[in-house]
Design an enzyme around this catalytic site. Structure first.
Site, mmCIF file in Angstrom:
data_model
loop_
_atom_site.group_PDB
_atom_site.id
_atom_site.type_symbol
_atom_site.label_atom_id
_atom_site.label_comp_id
_atom_site.label_asym_id
_atom_site.label_seq_id
_atom_site.Cartn_x
_atom_site.Cartn_y
_atom_site.Cartn_z
ATOM 1 N N GLY A 171 6.885 -59.904 24.880
ATOM 2 C CA GLY A 171 5.305 -59.475 24.561
ATOM 3 C C GLY A 171 4.971 -59.190 23.103
ATOM 4 O O GLY A 171 3.875 -59.795 22.746
ATOM 5 N N ASN A 172 6.001 -58.452 22.272
ATOM 6 C CA ASN A 172 5.341 -58.460 20.965
ATOM 7 C C ASN A 172 5.390 -59.925 20.072
ATOM 8 O O ASN A 172 4.942 -59.995 18.998
ATOM 9 C CB ASN A 172 6.433 -57.593 20.200
ATOM 10 C CG ASN A 172 7.753 -58.373 20.121
ATOM 11 O OD1 ASN A 172 8.362 -59.242 20.777
ATOM 12 N ND2 ASN A 172 8.358 -58.213 18.681
ATOM 13 N N LYS A 182 16.956 -56.415 30.119
ATOM 14 C CA LYS A 182 17.519 -57.595 29.217
ATOM 15 C C LYS A 182 18.869 -57.378 29.120
ATOM 16 O O LYS A 182 19.710 -58.490 29.123
ATOM 17 C CB LYS A 182 17.137 -57.112 27.726
ATOM 18 C CG LYS A 182 15.693 -57.142 27.683
ATOM 19 C CD LYS A 182 15.223 -56.973 26.226
ATOM 20 C CE LYS A 182 13.746 -56.681 26.102
ATOM 21 N NZ LYS A 182 13.057 -57.906 26.746
ATOM 22 N N LYS A 194 5.251 -53.802 41.719
ATOM 23 C CA LYS A 194 4.664 -53.919 40.310
ATOM 24 C C LYS A 194 3.212 -54.123 40.235
ATOM 25 O O LYS A 194 2.594 -54.796 40.741
ATOM 26 C CB LYS A 194 5.229 -55.462 39.931
ATOM 27 C CG LYS A 194 4.906 -55.817 38.302
ATOM 28 C CD LYS A 194 6.339 -56.074 37.761
ATOM 29 C CE LYS A 194 6.060 -56.260 36.358
ATOM 30 N NZ LYS A 194 6.779 -55.716 35.265
ATOM 31 N N LYS A 212 10.860 -61.810 33.324
ATOM 32 C CA LYS A 212 11.044 -63.256 32.379
ATOM 33 C C LYS A 212 12.326 -63.224 31.896
ATOM 34 O O LYS A 212 12.929 -64.099 31.305
ATOM 35 C CB LYS A 212 9.945 -63.172 31.297
ATOM 36 C CG LYS A 212 10.084 -61.942 30.281
ATOM 37 C CD LYS A 212 10.516 -62.619 28.729
ATOM 38 C CE LYS A 212 10.588 -61.737 27.556
ATOM 39 N NZ LYS A 212 11.035 -60.256 27.893
HETATM 40 P P1 ADP Z 1 9.705 -57.457 25.822
HETATM 41 O O1 ADP Z 1 8.005 -57.451 25.909
HETATM 42 O O2 ADP Z 1 10.259 -57.935 24.556
HETATM 43 O O3 ADP Z 1 10.260 -57.713 27.089
HETATM 44 P P2 ADP Z 1 9.889 -54.579 26.452
HETATM 45 O O4 ADP Z 1 9.049 -53.566 25.732
HETATM 46 O O5 ADP Z 1 9.977 -54.743 27.813
HETATM 47 O O6 ADP Z 1 9.857 -55.832 25.446
HETATM 48 O O7 ADP Z 1 11.352 -53.934 25.698
HETATM 49 C C1 ADP Z 1 11.803 -53.840 24.364
HETATM 50 C C2 ADP Z 1 11.705 -52.400 24.273
HETATM 51 O O8 ADP Z 1 12.647 -51.682 24.905
HETATM 52 C C3 ADP Z 1 12.025 -52.168 22.917
HETATM 53 O O9 ADP Z 1 10.851 -52.200 22.045
HETATM 54 C C4 ADP Z 1 12.312 -50.544 23.094
HETATM 55 O O10 ADP Z 1 11.210 -49.642 22.721
HETATM 56 C C5 ADP Z 1 12.785 -50.270 24.422
HETATM 57 N N1 ADP Z 1 14.304 -49.884 24.593
HETATM 58 C C6 ADP Z 1 14.403 -49.157 25.739
HETATM 59 N N2 ADP Z 1 15.898 -48.671 25.484
HETATM 60 C C7 ADP Z 1 16.386 -49.155 24.612
HETATM 61 C C8 ADP Z 1 17.528 -49.245 23.910
HETATM 62 N N3 ADP Z 1 18.562 -48.679 24.525
HETATM 63 N N4 ADP Z 1 17.667 -49.905 22.510
HETATM 64 C C9 ADP Z 1 16.610 -50.392 21.984
HETATM 65 N N5 ADP Z 1 15.339 -50.682 22.662
HETATM 66 C C10 ADP Z 1 15.183 -49.968 23.818
HETATM 67 MG MG MG Z 2 9.944 -56.337 28.914
#
Ligand code: ADP
Ligand code: MG
Length: 327
Positions: free
Chosen positions: A16-17, A284, A136, A221
């Site tokens: 999303g970023n 992820k 969701k 995703k």
């Molecule tokens: P995306 O839109 O890329 O899927 P998400 O917000 O769903 O992004 O996932 C990424 C976020 O996960 C990071 O920005 C961070 O805040 C969070 N996060 C949670 N657990 C961890 C971890 N163990 N290490 C790093 N980031 C983490």
């Molecule tokens: Mg995500």
């Protein structure tokens, strides 16, 4: 026929970023600028010789499309847009922003490569247990009366959301098959950069004898991008998100950034349950575990701006097969 590929193939899942930096930058123009920034780093990869298939998120974008649809229905009595169609709309619009930006970068560098977005359906199992417990939240808030009416009239699942009102909830089933896989594979093999499985793909079920129908659900995703990476036998699965590295004990005093872990270690940390947040990092890590267990070689989690350094091994969190570590 022998494999004609001369280049290595990467699936890049962008988060999303890459499209919305923060709450102050959500307009279409802001999203375009964010896409330009991320695609610059993907153009670097392509320049370095990678064949790339791009997956991306669409959560906020689908939310905006749904809200417009709801407001237009309330104010003008216009027809509403079903969720699967909102997903298709978002794939087209996001794909357009990524595709045009990437084309511009490649043109500037004198790289002759086509870029195309494929509106992509992803098959889910109609018996997936997720359909029994939709979780969701999507769309705007409603009062209880309207929520109940829609529950009865349209078969929606609705929940009361922490005192803020009622909301529709949908299931998040697992992706089983990328419907347009052969097309995606053919394009990648022909050297085309493909944007696909946007938002996890448009969820469809097989209603019998291979007759597909869209379903109101949301596919993760990261899971869909993992399935794509497995299905096309990608050499690399790169998840581009908001953090440069993954941490153990994220956000706690004993937090430790990870440079390189094996799939066994990833599984152990995931099971420990304290390291990776459920709705963000955990999927992820799970997506990467599935990719590596299905024969994938190498996965990376990092930010868009660190893709180049991560590919050189200088940053990012690298997840590899167990054997590869001792080399
Ligand atoms: P995306 O839109 O890329 O899927 P998400 O917000 O769903 O992004 O996932 C990424 C976020 O996960 C990071 O920005 C961070 O805040 C969070 N996060 C949670 N657990 C961890 C971890 N163990 N290490 C790093 N980031 C983490
Ligand atoms: Mg995500």
């Amino acid at each position: 026929m022998p494999d004609q590929k001369t280049h290595k193939v990467a699936v890049v899942a962008i988060g999303g970023n890459s499209l919305i930096k923060n709450a102050e930058h959500q307009s279409v123009e802001d999203q375009y600028d964010a896409a330009r920034e991320t695609t610059r780093h993907i153009a670097d990869m392509i320049e370095a010789g990678w064949e790339v298939a791009i997956g991306h998120g669409n959560g906020p974008q689908v939310g905006f499309i749904l809200r417009r649809s709801e407001i237009a229905a309330r104010v003008e009595g216009m027809h509403e847009v079903p969720l699967d169609v909102c997903g298709a709309d978002s794939q087209g619009a996001i794909g357009y922003a990524l595709q045009q930006n990437l084309q511009n970068w490649l043109f500037q560098r004198g790289i002759h490569k086509d870029v195309a977005t494929v509106v992509t359906q992803v098959l889910v199992d109609r018996d997936d247990p997720a359909f029994q417990k939709p979780s969701k939240p999507i769309g705007g808030f409603m009062d209880e009366g309207e929520a109940r009416r829609r529950e009865t009239a349209m078969g929606w699942s609705v929940v009361e959301d922490a005192g803020r009102g009622w909301r529709r909830v949908v299931a998040s089933p697992l992706p089983k098959e990328v419907v347009e896989l052969d097309t995606v594979r053919a394009l990648v093999n022909a050297g085309v950069v493909v944007i696909t499985v946007g938002g996890g793909g448009i969820p469809v079920i097989d209603t019998g004898n291979g007759v597909y129908a869209g379903t109101a659900a949301v596919i993760d995703k990261d899971y869909a991008s993992s399935l794509l990476a497995q299905s096309i036998g990608a050499d690399l699965f790169l998840i581009s998100t908001a953090v440069e590295k993954v941490a153990l004990n994220y956000g706690k005093p004993e937090q430790r950034w990870l440079d390189r872990i094996t799939v066994s270690e990833a599984k152990r940390y995931l099971e420990e349950g304290t390291h990776f947040a459920k709705g963000s990092m955990a999927p992820k890590i799970q997506a990467i575990i599935w990719y590596l267990e299905a024969g994938g070689k190498h996965a990376i989690i990092t930010t868009p701006e660190n893709i180049g350094r991560a590919l050189r091994g200088d940053t990012g969190t690298h997840i590899v097969r167990d054997r590869a570590r001792r080399r």
